[in-house]
Design a protein around this motif. Structure first.
Motif, PDB file in Angstrom:
ATOM      1  N   ARG A  21       0.030 -45.870 -22.979  1.00 23.97           N
ATOM      2  CA  ARG A  21       0.763 -44.713 -22.475  1.00 23.97           C
ATOM      3  C   ARG A  21       0.748 -44.680 -20.951  1.00 23.97           C
ATOM      4  NH1 ARG A  21       1.545 -39.602 -25.438  1.00 23.97           N
ATOM      5  NH2 ARG A  21       2.949 -38.436 -24.088  1.00 23.97           N
ATOM      6  N   ALA A  22      -0.401 -44.927 -20.352  1.00 24.56           N
ATOM      7  CA  ALA A  22      -0.501 -44.923 -18.886  1.00 24.56           C
ATOM      8  C   ALA A  22       0.417 -45.978 -18.287  1.00 24.56           C
ATOM      9  CB  ALA A  22      -1.947 -45.150 -18.451  1.00 24.56           C
ATOM     10  N   VAL A  23       0.486 -47.139 -18.904  1.00 23.97           N
ATOM     11  CA  VAL A  23       1.346 -48.213 -18.396  1.00 23.97           C
ATOM     12  C   VAL A  23       2.817 -47.817 -18.521  1.00 23.97           C
ATOM     13  CG1 VAL A  23       2.096 -50.601 -18.783  1.00 23.97           C
ATOM     14  CG2 VAL A  23      -0.349 -50.040 -18.768  1.00 23.97           C
ATOM     15  N   ALA A 122       7.013 -34.817 -23.125  1.00 21.47           N
ATOM     16  CA  ALA A 122       6.394 -36.025 -23.668  1.00 21.47           C
ATOM     17  C   ALA A 122       4.878 -35.880 -23.793  1.00 21.47           C
ATOM     18  CB  ALA A 122       6.737 -37.231 -22.799  1.00 21.47           C
ATOM     19  N   ALA A 123       4.254 -35.158 -22.882  1.00 17.11           N
ATOM     20  CA  ALA A 123       2.794 -35.006 -22.896  1.00 17.11           C
ATOM     21  C   ALA A 123       2.287 -34.305 -24.150  1.00 17.11           C
ATOM     22  CB  ALA A 123       2.341 -34.248 -21.652  1.00 17.11           C
ATOM     23  N   ARG A 124       3.151 -33.585 -24.820  1.00 28.61           N
ATOM     24  CA  ARG A 124       2.748 -32.830 -26.019  1.00 28.61           C
ATOM     25  C   ARG A 124       2.743 -33.669 -27.287  1.00 28.61           C
ATOM     26  NH1 ARG A 124       6.586 -28.774 -24.167  1.00 28.61           N
ATOM     27  NH2 ARG A 124       7.628 -28.978 -26.164  1.00 28.61           N
ATOM     28  N   PHE A 125       3.198 -34.919 -27.189  1.00 28.68           N
ATOM     29  CA  PHE A 125       3.312 -35.747 -28.388  1.00 28.68           C
ATOM     30  C   PHE A 125       2.595 -37.082 -28.187  1.00 28.68           C
ATOM     31  CE2 PHE A 125       7.056 -33.039 -28.081  1.00 28.68           C
ATOM     32  CZ  PHE A 125       7.053 -32.420 -29.317  1.00 28.68           C
ATOM     33  N   ASP A 126       2.102 -37.641 -29.289  1.00 27.01           N
ATOM     34  CA  ASP A 126       1.517 -38.976 -29.159  1.00 27.01           C
ATOM     35  C   ASP A 126       2.623 -40.019 -29.264  1.00 27.01           C
ATOM     36  OD1 ASP A 126       1.961 -39.637 -31.915  1.00 27.01           O
ATOM     37  OD2 ASP A 126       0.046 -38.780 -32.484  1.00 27.01           O
ATOM     38  N   LEU A 127       2.304 -41.239 -28.890  1.00 26.40           N
ATOM     39  CA  LEU A 127       3.314 -42.310 -28.843  1.00 26.40           C
ATOM     40  C   LEU A 127       3.944 -42.587 -30.204  1.00 26.40           C
ATOM     41  CD1 LEU A 127       1.668 -44.906 -26.431  1.00 26.40           C
ATOM     42  CD2 LEU A 127       3.482 -43.251 -25.919  1.00 26.40           C
ATOM     43  N   GLY A 137      18.752 -43.356 -36.607  1.00 26.41           N
ATOM     44  CA  GLY A 137      17.946 -42.899 -37.733  1.00 26.41           C
ATOM     45  C   GLY A 137      16.760 -42.098 -37.230  1.00 26.41           C
ATOM     46  N   GLU A 138      15.778 -42.789 -36.684  1.00 22.79           N
ATOM     47  CA  GLU A 138      14.661 -42.111 -36.055  1.00 22.79           C
ATOM     48  C   GLU A 138      14.070 -43.011 -34.988  1.00 22.79           C
ATOM     49  OE1 GLU A 138      12.092 -41.060 -39.321  1.00 22.79           O
ATOM     50  OE2 GLU A 138      11.321 -43.088 -39.507  1.00 22.79           O
ATOM     51  N   VAL A 139      13.414 -42.378 -34.027  1.00 23.52           N
ATOM     52  CA  VAL A 139      12.785 -43.112 -32.929  1.00 23.52           C
ATOM     53  C   VAL A 139      11.433 -42.477 -32.634  1.00 23.52           C
ATOM     54  CG1 VAL A 139      14.953 -43.850 -31.841  1.00 23.52           C
ATOM     55  CG2 VAL A 139      13.916 -41.678 -31.156  1.00 23.52           C
ATOM     56  N   TRP A 143       9.222 -45.620 -28.305  1.00 24.82           N
ATOM     57  CA  TRP A 143      10.542 -46.229 -28.147  1.00 24.82           C
ATOM     58  C   TRP A 143      11.319 -45.517 -27.045  1.00 24.82           C
ATOM     59  CZ3 TRP A 143      15.637 -45.192 -28.037  1.00 24.82           C
ATOM     60  CH2 TRP A 143      16.507 -46.270 -28.157  1.00 24.82           C
ATOM     61  N   ILE A 144      11.252 -44.180 -27.023  1.00 26.37           N
ATOM     62  CA  ILE A 144      11.956 -43.417 -25.994  1.00 26.37           C
ATOM     63  C   ILE A 144      11.456 -43.820 -24.611  1.00 26.37           C
ATOM     64  CG2 ILE A 144      12.329 -41.104 -25.033  1.00 26.37           C
ATOM     65  CD1 ILE A 144      12.217 -40.059 -27.979  1.00 26.37           C
ATOM     66  N   LEU A 145      10.139 -43.928 -24.450  1.00 29.81           N
ATOM     67  CA  LEU A 145       9.592 -44.316 -23.146  1.00 29.81           C
ATOM     68  C   LEU A 145      10.054 -45.710 -22.740  1.00 29.81           C
ATOM     69  CD1 LEU A 145       6.010 -42.820 -23.469  1.00 29.81           C
ATOM     70  CD2 LEU A 145       7.713 -42.200 -21.739  1.00 29.81           C
ATOM     71  N   VAL A 146      10.018 -46.656 -23.660  1.00 24.39           N
ATOM     72  CA  VAL A 146      10.478 -48.013 -23.333  1.00 24.39           C
ATOM     73  C   VAL A 146      11.957 -47.988 -22.982  1.00 24.39           C
ATOM     74  CG1 VAL A 146      10.885 -50.343 -24.257  1.00 24.39           C
ATOM     75  CG2 VAL A 146       8.687 -49.207 -24.651  1.00 24.39           C
ATOM     76  N   HIS A 147      12.749 -47.265 -23.758  1.00 24.73           N
ATOM     77  CA  HIS A 147      14.184 -47.151 -23.470  1.00 24.73           C
ATOM     78  C   HIS A 147      14.413 -46.545 -22.093  1.00 24.73           C
ATOM     79  CE1 HIS A 147      18.420 -46.357 -23.720  1.00 24.73           C
ATOM     80  NE2 HIS A 147      18.190 -45.064 -23.589  1.00 24.73           N
TER      81      HIS A 147
END
Length: 173
Positions: A21-23, A122-127, A137-139, A143-147
């Motif tokens: 997550r930090a990266v 984003a801080a409220r959810f885990d990866l 469908g779902e992400v 995936w959102i962070l990488v995108h």
């Protein structure tokens, strides 16, 4: 051990031994900062000047990424009243369009607010948190962070080229 001095604007270097997550967050924040550095220092006229055959401008890139931040973080993970996840090509193209009154300062401030809201959501959810996405469908948040790293870095590169064409300024810093 030898102490190495690292420029604090290089978040990805500072997070080189961090968790996943930090990266991811440091790379995204780094590219967000690059985009803002490409915008700042330009006049309103230069920021909105078309220098390539498409309608792409530095100001338009910042406006687009402001919309993208809201679309992927609050729009999917925690939509408030009136916040929806947009998926049409028309919406994407319209997000580059400048409005009368858009200035370097107003666009930078709006982008900074959108990024702060994205970080907060984003801080409220885990990866591994998964949400429905109309086209895919779902992400997951991962995936959102990488995108968003990809999307922001790509457009920061566009802004770098446009800034070089404007005044010769190049580079991430």
């Amino acid at each position: 051990m030898v102490e190495i001095e690292i420029d604090p604007t290089l978040g990805p270097v500072l997070a080189r031994t961090g968790d996943e997550r930090a990266v991811l967050e440091s790379f995204l924040d780094f590219h967000r900062g690059v985009l803002l550095r490409k915008l700042r220092g330009l006049s309103d006229v230069d920021a909105s000047r078309r220098l390539v055959p498409s309608a792409t401008t530095v100001a338009g890139l910042v406006k687009h990424l402001t919309t993208v931040e809201g679309n992927w973080f609050p729009g999917l993970l925690d939509p408030g009243p009136g916040e929806t996840h947009r998926t049409t090509m028309e919406d994407a193209l319209a997000s580059f369009t400048l409005a009368e009154g858009d200035t370097v300062d107003s666009l930078a401030a709006a982008y900074e607010r959108a990024c702060a809201r994205s970080r907060e959501v984003a801080a409220r959810f885990d990866l591994d948190h998964v949400v429905p996405q109309p086209q895919l469908g779902e992400v997951s948040l991962r995936w959102i962070l990488v995108h968003m790293v990809e999307e922001t870095a790509r457009h920061a590169g566009h802004a770098d080229i446009l800034r070089e064409l404007t005044d010769g300024t190049t580079g991430a810093l």
